[in-house]
Design a protein around this motif. Structure first.
Motif, PDB file in Angstrom:
ATOM      1  N   ARG A 208       0.836  -1.201   0.000  1.00 33.95           N
ATOM      2  CA  ARG A 208       0.000   0.000   0.000  1.00 33.95           C
ATOM      3  C   ARG A 208       0.875   1.257   0.000  1.00 33.95           C
ATOM      4  O   ARG A 208       0.633   2.202  -0.756  1.00 33.95           O
ATOM      5  CB  ARG A 208      -0.951   0.019   1.192  1.00 33.95           C
ATOM      6  CG  ARG A 208      -1.857   1.254   1.174  1.00 33.95           C
ATOM      7  CD  ARG A 208      -2.568   1.449   2.490  1.00 33.95           C
ATOM      8  NE  ARG A 208      -3.702   0.556   2.630  1.00 33.95           N
ATOM      9  CZ  ARG A 208      -4.496   0.559   3.702  1.00 33.95           C
ATOM     10  NH1 ARG A 208      -4.254   1.373   4.710  1.00 33.95           N
ATOM     11  NH2 ARG A 208      -5.523  -0.269   3.768  1.00 33.95           N
ATOM     12  N   GLY A 209       1.898   1.261   0.848  1.00 37.60           N
ATOM     13  CA  GLY A 209       2.808   2.399   0.878  1.00 37.60           C
ATOM     14  C   GLY A 209       3.552   2.556  -0.430  1.00 37.60           C
ATOM     15  O   GLY A 209       3.781   3.685  -0.903  1.00 37.60           O
ATOM     16  N   GLY A 210       3.940   1.436  -1.038  1.00 40.55           N
ATOM     17  CA  GLY A 210       4.638   1.491  -2.320  1.00 40.55           C
ATOM     18  C   GLY A 210       3.783   2.094  -3.411  1.00 40.55           C
ATOM     19  O   GLY A 210       4.255   2.927  -4.205  1.00 40.55           O
ATOM     20  N   VAL A 211       2.519   1.682  -3.470  1.00 36.36           N
ATOM     21  CA  VAL A 211       1.600   2.262  -4.450  1.00 36.36           C
ATOM     22  C   VAL A 211       1.414   3.755  -4.173  1.00 36.36           C
ATOM     23  O   VAL A 211       1.387   4.577  -5.100  1.00 36.36           O
ATOM     24  CB  VAL A 211       0.241   1.533  -4.427  1.00 36.36           C
ATOM     25  CG1 VAL A 211      -0.781   2.261  -5.299  1.00 36.36           C
ATOM     26  CG2 VAL A 211       0.406   0.091  -4.903  1.00 36.36           C
ATOM     27  N   LEU A 246      -6.605   9.213  -6.701  1.00 35.36           N
ATOM     28  CA  LEU A 246      -5.514   8.275  -6.458  1.00 35.36           C
ATOM     29  C   LEU A 246      -5.300   8.057  -4.961  1.00 35.36           C
ATOM     30  O   LEU A 246      -5.008   6.935  -4.526  1.00 35.36           O
ATOM     31  CB  LEU A 246      -4.232   8.791  -7.120  1.00 35.36           C
ATOM     32  CG  LEU A 246      -4.267   8.902  -8.643  1.00 35.36           C
ATOM     33  CD1 LEU A 246      -2.944   9.452  -9.171  1.00 35.36           C
ATOM     34  CD2 LEU A 246      -4.584   7.561  -9.300  1.00 35.36           C
ATOM     35  N   ALA A 247      -5.462   9.128  -4.181  1.00 33.82           N
ATOM     36  CA  ALA A 247      -5.343   8.992  -2.723  1.00 33.82           C
ATOM     37  C   ALA A 247      -6.427   8.070  -2.178  1.00 33.82           C
ATOM     38  O   ALA A 247      -6.176   7.268  -1.259  1.00 33.82           O
ATOM     39  CB  ALA A 247      -5.430  10.361  -2.068  1.00 33.82           C
ATOM     40  N   TRP A 248      -7.630   8.160  -2.741  1.00 29.22           N
ATOM     41  CA  TRP A 248      -8.723   7.263  -2.330  1.00 29.22           C
ATOM     42  C   TRP A 248      -8.360   5.807  -2.614  1.00 29.22           C
ATOM     43  O   TRP A 248      -8.600   4.919  -1.780  1.00 29.22           O
ATOM     44  CB  TRP A 248     -10.004   7.623  -3.065  1.00 29.22           C
ATOM     45  CG  TRP A 248     -11.054   6.553  -2.942  1.00 29.22           C
ATOM     46  CD1 TRP A 248     -11.907   6.342  -1.895  1.00 29.22           C
ATOM     47  CD2 TRP A 248     -11.336   5.508  -3.898  1.00 29.22           C
ATOM     48  NE1 TRP A 248     -12.696   5.244  -2.131  1.00 29.22           N
ATOM     49  CE2 TRP A 248     -12.374   4.712  -3.351  1.00 29.22           C
ATOM     50  CE3 TRP A 248     -10.821   5.188  -5.154  1.00 29.22           C
ATOM     51  CZ2 TRP A 248     -12.891   3.614  -4.032  1.00 29.22           C
ATOM     52  CZ3 TRP A 248     -11.332   4.086  -5.826  1.00 29.22           C
ATOM     53  CH2 TRP A 248     -12.359   3.313  -5.266  1.00 29.22           C
ATOM     54  N   GLN A 249      -7.778   5.543  -3.781  1.00 26.12           N
ATOM     55  CA  GLN A 249      -7.376   4.168  -4.099  1.00 26.12           C
ATOM     56  C   GLN A 249      -6.441   3.606  -3.028  1.00 26.12           C
ATOM     57  O   GLN A 249      -6.612   2.476  -2.565  1.00 26.12           O
ATOM     58  CB  GLN A 249      -6.666   4.130  -5.455  1.00 26.12           C
ATOM     59  CG  GLN A 249      -7.558   4.319  -6.662  1.00 26.12           C
ATOM     60  CD  GLN A 249      -6.777   4.096  -7.944  1.00 26.12           C
ATOM     61  OE1 GLN A 249      -5.932   3.216  -8.030  1.00 26.12           O
ATOM     62  NE2 GLN A 249      -7.042   4.913  -8.955  1.00 26.12           N
ATOM     63  N   VAL A 250      -5.442   4.395  -2.662  1.00 31.67           N
ATOM     64  CA  VAL A 250      -4.452   3.938  -1.693  1.00 31.67           C
ATOM     65  C   VAL A 250      -5.086   3.756  -0.310  1.00 31.67           C
ATOM     66  O   VAL A 250      -4.867   2.745   0.370  1.00 31.67           O
ATOM     67  CB  VAL A 250      -3.272   4.917  -1.613  1.00 31.67           C
ATOM     68  CG1 VAL A 250      -2.298   4.510  -0.507  1.00 31.67           C
ATOM     69  CG2 VAL A 250      -2.545   4.991  -2.957  1.00 31.67           C
ATOM     70  N   ALA A 251      -5.890   4.735   0.096  1.00 31.39           N
ATOM     71  CA  ALA A 251      -6.473   4.706   1.441  1.00 31.39           C
ATOM     72  C   ALA A 251      -7.418   3.536   1.638  1.00 31.39           C
ATOM     73  O   ALA A 251      -7.553   3.012   2.751  1.00 31.39           O
ATOM     74  CB  ALA A 251      -7.199   6.021   1.723  1.00 31.39           C
TER      75      ALA A 251
END
Length: 286
Positions: A208-211, A246-251
C-alpha cells in the motif's frame, strides 16, 4: 454476440476488457490536450484511440503467445484462448499481424518526428513479456510501454519532444506502476508458485505504501509538466481531482482483497478522465 469461430480472437485481444485500451489511450490524449491540441487536434485524439485499441489487442496476443505455458499454470489465466487451445498458434500470429496493420494505418497519419517516436516503441513492447522472468519490477517496464503514447501525442502536437512532454511521460510511468501493482495483487499466490515476479510480491507487506509513493511521484511529475506549460500556481489546482482519486485508491486498498484490488485498478479509467480534464484546462489557449 460474436459467432463462436470469432469469439476466441476477440478474447485473445481482450476486446471484452476495454479497461486495457483506455489505460493505453489516456497518456496520449493527455499529451495532445496539455500541448494545446484538445480542440484543434481532436482528430489526432481519435486516431490515438483507434491505435490504442488495435495495439493493446496486438500486445495481448503477443503476450499470450509468449506466456501460453505460464498462463496455463495460473488459475486466472488458464482459460485464455491460447493456453486452453481454443485458438491455434498459427491463427494467433495471423491475428497479430492484422492488428498491427491497423496500427500502421494510424502511424501514417502522423508527421515524421512523431512517427519515428512511435516506431521506437517496438523493441520495448517486444521485450515486455520477458520482464516478469528476469526482474521483480516488470511493472516499471510496462510503465515505459503503456505511457509511450504521451511521447507520440506530445511530439505530434507540440512539434518536438520538449521538457513538458518528458515530464508528463515520466509521471505516467509511475501511475502505471501504481495501478499495475494493484492489479498484480490478484495473482500473488499463483505467481509465487510458478516463479512469476511482480512489484506486488516485491513490495510484500509494504504494498500500500509502495503504491502511494508511485502515485505521489506521478502527481508531482504531472505538476511539473503542467508548470512547463503554464507557470501559475492556480493551474496546479487542476490536478486536485485526480490526486484525490488516487489517494482514495491507496487509502481504501486492502491487499488481500482481490475483488477490491480489481475494482481500484479499473477505477483508473476514471483517473484518466480527471487527468485529461486537467490537461484540457491548463493546455487549451484562453
Amino acid at each position: 454476440m460474436l459467432p463462436r469461430s470469432l469469439r476466441g480472437f476477440a478474447l485473445l485481444a481482450r476486446f471484452d476488457r476495454p479497461i486495457g485500451w483506455w489505460l493505453l489511450f489516456w497518456p496520449g490524449a493527455w499529451a495532445v490536450a496539455l500541448a494545446g491540441g484538445a480542440v484543434e487536434r481532436w482528430d489526432l485524439i481519435l486516431w490515438l484511440l483507434v491505435g490504442a485499441i488495435a495495439m493493446r489487442g496486438a500486445g495481448c496476443v503477443y503476450n499470450d503467445i509468449i506466456d501460453r505455458d505460464l498462463d496455463a499454470s495460473v488459475a486466472r489465466t488458464r482459460n485464455r484462448p491460447l493456453a486452453s487451445g481454443a485458438v491455434s498458434m498459427r491463427a494467433a500470429w495471423v491475428w497479430l499481424l492484422l492488428l498491427c496493420l491497423i496500427g500502421l494505418v494510424v502511424l501514417v497519419q502522423l508527421h515524421l518526428p512523431a512517427a519515428i517516436v512511435s516506431v521506437a516503441a517496438i523493441l520495448p513492447v517486444a521485450a515486455y513479456p520477458f520482464m516478469k522472468r528476469i526482474t521483480w519490477w516488470p511493472q516499471v517496464w510496462l510503465g515505459l510501454v503503456f505511457s509511450w503514447a504521451a511521447l507520440v501525442g506530445w511530439t505530434e502536437t507540440w512539434g518536438w519532444l520538449s521538457v513538458g512532454g518528458v515530464l508528463l511521460y515520466a509521471g505516467s510511468i509511475f501511475w502505471v506502476v501504481g495501478y499495475d501493482t494493484i492489479y498484480a495483487l490478484q495473482d500473488r499466490e499463483d505467481d509465487a508458485l510458478v516463479g512469476i515476479r511482480s512489484s506486488a510480491l516485491r513490495m510484500g507487506r509494504h504494498v500500500r505504501g509502495g503504491v502511494g509513493v508511485c502515485y505521489a511521484l506521478a502527481v508531482a511529475l504531472w505538476a511539473a509538466a503542467l508548470w512547463q506549460v503554464r507557470a501559475d500556481s492556480l493551474a496546479l489546482a487542476a490536478l486536485l481531482p485526480v490526486a484525490g482519486h488516487l489517494a482514495w485508491q491507496v487509502a481504501t486498498l486492502t491487499p488481500d482483497d482481490g475483488a477490491g484490488a480489481l475494482a481500484r485498478f479499473r477505477s483508473n479509467r476514471f483517473a484518466g478522465v480527471l487527468m485529461f480534464l486537467a490537461c484540457v484546462v491548463v493546455g487549451t489557449p484562453l
